[in-house]
Design an enzyme around this catalytic site. Structure first.
Site, PDB file in Angstrom:
ATOM      1  N   MET A  30       0.839  -1.196   0.000  1.00 13.83           N
ATOM      2  CA  MET A  30       0.000   0.000   0.000  1.00 13.83           C
ATOM      3  C   MET A  30       0.880   1.254   0.000  1.00 13.83           C
ATOM      4  O   MET A  30       0.440   2.335   0.393  1.00 13.83           O
ATOM      5  CB  MET A  30      -0.953   0.001   1.198  1.00 13.83           C
ATOM      6  CG  MET A  30      -1.972  -1.120   1.137  1.00 13.83           C
ATOM      7  SD  MET A  30      -3.486  -0.806   2.068  1.00 13.83           S
ATOM      8  CE  MET A  30      -2.841  -0.679   3.727  1.00 13.83           C
ATOM      9  N   HIS A  34       9.216   1.137   3.066  1.00 15.25           N
ATOM     10  CA  HIS A  34      10.363   1.183   3.974  1.00 15.25           C
ATOM     11  C   HIS A  34      11.247  -0.025   3.659  1.00 15.25           C
ATOM     12  O   HIS A  34      10.977  -0.781   2.713  1.00 15.25           O
ATOM     13  CB  HIS A  34       9.906   1.184   5.433  1.00 15.25           C
ATOM     14  CG  HIS A  34       8.900   0.119   5.760  1.00 15.25           C
ATOM     15  ND1 HIS A  34       9.210  -1.221   5.760  1.00 15.25           N
ATOM     16  CD2 HIS A  34       7.581   0.202   6.083  1.00 15.25           C
ATOM     17  CE1 HIS A  34       8.140  -1.926   6.083  1.00 15.25           C
ATOM     18  NE2 HIS A  34       7.127  -1.091   6.277  1.00 15.25           N
ATOM     19  N   HIS A  37       9.654  -3.452   3.075  1.00 22.09           N
ATOM     20  CA  HIS A  37       9.135  -3.689   1.721  1.00 22.09           C
ATOM     21  C   HIS A  37      10.275  -4.000   0.750  1.00 22.09           C
ATOM     22  O   HIS A  37      10.171  -4.902  -0.087  1.00 22.09           O
ATOM     23  CB  HIS A  37       8.385  -2.450   1.212  1.00 22.09           C
ATOM     24  CG  HIS A  37       7.139  -2.125   1.951  1.00 22.09           C
ATOM     25  ND1 HIS A  37       7.002  -0.990   2.721  1.00 22.09           N
ATOM     26  CD2 HIS A  37       5.952  -2.774   2.053  1.00 22.09           C
ATOM     27  CE1 HIS A  37       5.799  -0.952   3.252  1.00 22.09           C
ATOM     28  NE2 HIS A  37       5.143  -2.030   2.866  1.00 22.09           N
ATOM     29  N   SER A 186       4.724   1.139   7.779  1.00 26.44           N
ATOM     30  CA  SER A 186       4.412   2.453   7.205  1.00 26.44           C
ATOM     31  C   SER A 186       3.812   3.375   8.261  1.00 26.44           C
ATOM     32  O   SER A 186       3.972   4.597   8.201  1.00 26.44           O
ATOM     33  CB  SER A 186       3.450   2.289   6.030  1.00 26.44           C
ATOM     34  OG  SER A 186       4.012   1.449   5.039  1.00 26.44           O
TER      35      SER A 186
END
Length: 284
Positions: A30, A34, A37, A186
């Site tokens: 989404m 960071h 990911h 996130s």
């Protein structure tokens, strides 16, 4: 690295890859990317020829309108981050592209979805299953990569993949943490200074609780974790459950399963953080 916004554009690229007999690795996100990911993208690059990452804030998995509104969005920063890893395609569709019509499908995951996140976020996992199944249909990946931080979500996605008889292989990836132990998320960017300073107490308490096993009861371990975190003025436990890692059902003692995990959700102000710790995994 190519950025596409429509299914038609995406299909052109994946069709070319298929003609070359290339395998496709997929990382759904989404955004607000960071290093957690990016570690998934690296894992995908190690296991597939073409790497596709999606950036799409899915409205159907938010049961709190304020949570959806404040979810961080910064496409330019995301693109800059992805330029540092091997990512071939970024799929960033609009809501209308993903949901040209309302998705009214109702999934049934049984007891997997009635505990923990499912109890406190009703409808959340149905929304997750809706969007991930649609993205799988659009991307048609050979492998899809998900972080173990979202432990219950991973179980739901595995169940959804089995229910729909999808050929994609679900690959679990280790939780990536900040230097102070806080699980990367996130939502961490939404924490104020005091909350960010105290949030690592979540992971620290979970890791320390491993010392309780198996010399104290499951119930005592649960209470000790909740009390330790709630003693911090910046943090409030929403739930902490010690569960069978396969069924997600609570266990009463340490001998009840070969795979036991502690899963937690904690509020730092209005920001909700989740984490987990593995207490027992035979054969690992």
């Amino acid at each position: 690295m190519q950025v596409v916004h429509t299914i038609a554009e995406l299909k052109q690229l994946t069709d070319k890859a298929r003609k070359k007999r290339q395998t496709i690795g997929f990382v759904p996100t989404m955004g607000a990317l960071h290093n957690g990911h990016l570690s998934l993208v690296d894992k995908a690059a190690a296991h597939a020829d073409m790497v596709i990452i999606s950036i799409f804030v899915n409205p159907t998995q938010f049961n709190n309108a304020k949570d959806l509104e404040r979810y961080p969005r910064d496409m330019q920063t995301d693109l800059k981050a992805l330029s540092t890893v091997k990512c071939d395609v970024i799929f960033a569709p609009s809501v209308e592209e993903v949901y040209p019509e309302t998705d009214n499908r109702q999934f049934n995951f049984g007891e997997l979805e009635t505990v923990m996140e499912g109890q406190f976020r009703p409808g959340h996992f149905n929304g997750v299953a809706q969007v991930v199944s649609r993205l799988f249909d659009m991307v048609n990946p050979d492998k899809a990569f998900f972080g173990l931080k979202d432990f219950q979500q991973l179980a739901i996605i595995r169940a959804m993949t089995k229910q729909l008889q999808l050929a994609v292989e679900i690959v679990p990836c280790d939780t990536i943490r900040e230097k102070d132990g806080l699980a990367m998320s996130s939502r961490n960017t939404l924490l104020n200074d005091a909350q960010r300073k105290n949030a690592p107490a979540i992971a620290r308490t979970l890791f320390e609780s491993c010392n309780f096993v198996p010399d104290t009861s499951v119930e005592s371990a649960k209470e000790a974790v909740k009390q330790a975190i709630n003693a911090n003025d910046e943090l409030e436990v929403e739930y902490f459950e010690i569960v069978d890692g396969y069924t997600l059902q609570p266990v009463d003692n340490w001998d009840e399963s070969e795979y036991i995990v502690g899963c937690i959700a904690v509020f730092a102000g209005e920001i909700r953080l989740i984490d987990n710790v593995t207490y027992k995994l035979l054969g690992s």
